[in-house]
Scaffold this motif. Structure first.
Motif, mmCIF file in Angstrom:
data_model
loop_
_atom_site.group_PDB
_atom_site.id
_atom_site.type_symbol
_atom_site.label_atom_id
_atom_site.label_comp_id
_atom_site.label_asym_id
_atom_site.label_seq_id
_atom_site.Cartn_x
_atom_site.Cartn_y
_atom_site.Cartn_z
ATOM 1 N N LEU A 143 25.070 102.425 -55.792
ATOM 2 C CA LEU A 143 25.217 101.178 -55.034
ATOM 3 C C LEU A 143 23.805 101.022 -54.525
ATOM 4 O O LEU A 143 23.043 101.671 -53.768
ATOM 5 N N GLY A 144 23.450 99.484 -54.512
ATOM 6 C CA GLY A 144 22.046 99.176 -54.003
ATOM 7 C C GLY A 144 21.946 99.069 -52.598
ATOM 8 O O GLY A 144 21.100 99.403 -52.016
ATOM 9 N N ALA A 145 23.281 98.543 -52.003
ATOM 10 C CA ALA A 145 23.105 98.369 -50.592
ATOM 11 C C ALA A 145 24.945 98.299 -50.030
ATOM 12 O O ALA A 145 25.493 97.631 -50.747
ATOM 13 N N VAL A 146 24.906 99.185 -49.153
ATOM 14 C CA VAL A 146 26.294 99.086 -48.261
ATOM 15 C C VAL A 146 26.023 98.455 -46.826
ATOM 16 O O VAL A 146 25.056 98.832 -46.147
ATOM 17 N N ILE A 147 26.393 97.210 -46.540
ATOM 18 C CA ILE A 147 26.293 96.664 -45.435
ATOM 19 C C ILE A 147 27.654 96.543 -44.282
ATOM 20 O O ILE A 147 28.838 96.150 -44.672
ATOM 21 N N ASP A 148 27.313 96.675 -43.167
ATOM 22 C CA ASP A 148 28.514 97.004 -41.991
ATOM 23 C C ASP A 148 28.521 95.218 -41.578
ATOM 24 O O ASP A 148 27.882 94.796 -40.569
ATOM 25 N N TYR A 149 29.537 94.651 -42.062
ATOM 26 C CA TYR A 149 29.736 93.158 -41.687
ATOM 27 C C TYR A 149 30.195 93.168 -40.204
ATOM 28 O O TYR A 149 29.659 92.300 -39.604
ATOM 29 N N ARG A 150 31.090 94.099 -39.752
ATOM 30 C CA ARG A 150 31.945 93.873 -38.711
ATOM 31 C C ARG A 150 31.024 93.828 -37.309
ATOM 32 O O ARG A 150 30.899 92.940 -36.814
#
Length: 445
Positions: free
Chosen positions: A218-225
């Motif tokens: 995966l290129g990027a995991v982002i914490d939206y919350r």
């Protein structure tokens, strides 16, 4: 004056003292008569008054064990006459285990002196319960200097209260880019650096998203919350007056959602789960406010400053921490404020920095001291500067309904990213409708 007749060695010493007294009018310290003759009188020093013992009850935001480990010893040393009976302000009652609900504390008339309260809960937990107490006079009385704090941390509280200060802020959080150095080395790409824009970070994520040897990287995991709570665009989720969702009414939400969802729409980068970075080691970047973590031992990681919008250079997260409040019902407000003032002191906040916790201390020393007392960092160098944005985003006004609005938008962002929702406008409209229903239900309770 009649001569004083003395004998022996003591007499010799006394004679010398008397001679000195005639010359300098100073008292002789060998014998009461010498003192009397010189006119000196020995005064008993005044007794030191010890403060009366005081017991305070505090409802905090961390476990009792963590509080006693991190803050307990310093507070006991600073205020030996103060005993703090501490409970986690939680969702269930377990006084033996160090946890209590606010409802239970109020019902049993627990004598609460101090409370750690999130900005969005000030209305519900302090104002509605009549526990709110403006500490402005205590700040003046005890000479606490508000100028050591980030001004945004005070502005944020005043935006909720209408100007009153019910407590002092201490902690904050900030987004940054965690990156897996081994994966960047493996694929021959340069490490992320400070000052990246969101567009530049998106291009890196596309390059790092790939399937090799049957492993999906995966290129990027982002914490939206959490990014919503401290968003760089300074937009609130709920109107503080009408209590209506702002997802449709505020155009900046379209920008916020479109910017983040596109990462999850990269083919192969759909799985937006933190464990892909923290445990599995197959995510190149993790953009989150998560604290430094010593359990990620199998990952060779470092950090860079969070991406910024091109037209907002250097602007990072806003402040959305907690305040430690003195309650209106406290019988020991001065002592309670002294505890609050110490928790928000330069001394304590530098200690927080050394153990890897971000505070609202507006001082370069917080950067230079950051992480020095973290045992597992011994021998590992990290780019601690990345924990500190060049600029803090201006705070918006939180409301008691932010949590339900936040949940509605996270759900629709996920639906948009996975194709269940057609477009960003539809996602925002549906999120707004669900948020307004949830707000009405919460108000009805």
């Amino acid at each position: 004056m009649y001569p004083l007749k003395v004998t022996g060695k003591a007499g010799i010493a006394s004679t010398a003292c008397i001679a000195a007294s005639l010359l300098f009018a100073a008292g002789c310290t060998s014998g009461d008569k010498g003192n009397e003759q010189a006119g000196d009188k020995t005064e008993t020093p005044p007794a030191v008054t010890q403060p009366e013992p005081v017991q305070l009850t505090m409802l905090g935001s961390v476990t009792k064990e963590k509080f006693m480990e991190e803050d307990g010893p310093a507070l006991k040393k600073k205020f030996p006459h103060i005993t703090i009976d501490y409970y986690l302000l939680g969702t269930k009652d377990d006084t033996g285990g160090g946890q209590v609900t606010l409802e239970s504390a109020l019902a049993t008339r627990m004598q609460v002196d101090l409370m750690a309260v999130g900005l969005s809960n000030i209305g519900k937990q302090l104002v509605d319960t009549k526990l709110a107490y403006d500490i402005s006079e205590l700040i003046k009385k005890h000479g606490y200097n508000l100028n050591i704090l980030y001004p945004q941390s005070i502005t944020a509280q005043k935006s909720v209260t209408g100007g009153a200060l019910y407590g002092l802020p201490v902690n904050r959080s900030a987004h940054k880019i965690y990156y897996n150095k081994d994966l960047f080395d493996k694929f021959g790409e340069k490490y992320p650096k400070d000052g990246l824009t969101w567009d530049e970070t998106y291009e890196i994520a596309k390059k790092m998203t790939r399937n090799e040897g049957g492993v999906q990287y995966l290129g990027a995991v982002i914490d939206y919350r959490h990014m919503m709570l401290v968003n760089q665009l300074s937009i609130g989720m709920v109107d503080p007056v009408s209590h209506q969702s702002l997802f449709v009414k505020e155009p900046k939400w379209q920008r916020f959602v479109s910017n983040l969802v596109r990462f999850q729409q990269i083919p192969g980068n759909e799985a937006n789960v933190a464990t892909a970075f923290t445990k599995e080691g197959r995510a190149a970047m993790y953009i989150a406010s998560t604290d430094l973590n010593g359990t990620w031992t199998g990952i060779n990681w470092d950090i860079a400053k969070a991406p910024t919008f091109a037209d907002l250079p250097g602007v990072g997260s806003s402040i959305h921490g907690t305040i430690t409040a003195v309650t209106s019902t406290s019988k020991h407000k001065d002592e309670a404020f002294q505890v609050v003032a110490y928790l928000a002191s330069e001394e304590n906040m530098l200690n927080m920095a050394r153990r890897g916790t971000l505070s609202v201390l507006n001082d370069p020393k917080a950067k230079s001291e950051f992480g020095k007392n973290i045992p597992w960092l011994n021998g590992k160098t990290i780019h601690a500067e990345a924990m500190f944005p060049d600029k803090l985003a201006e705070p918006y006004t939180p409301t008691p309904y932010d949590a339900v609005a936040q949940a509605a938008l996270v759900k629709e962002m996920t639906n948009l990213a996975t194709g269940k929702t057609a477009d960003v406008n539809t996602a925002l409209r549906v999120a707004a409708e669900e948020a307004d229903k949830a707000i009405a239900a919460q108000k009805g309770k």
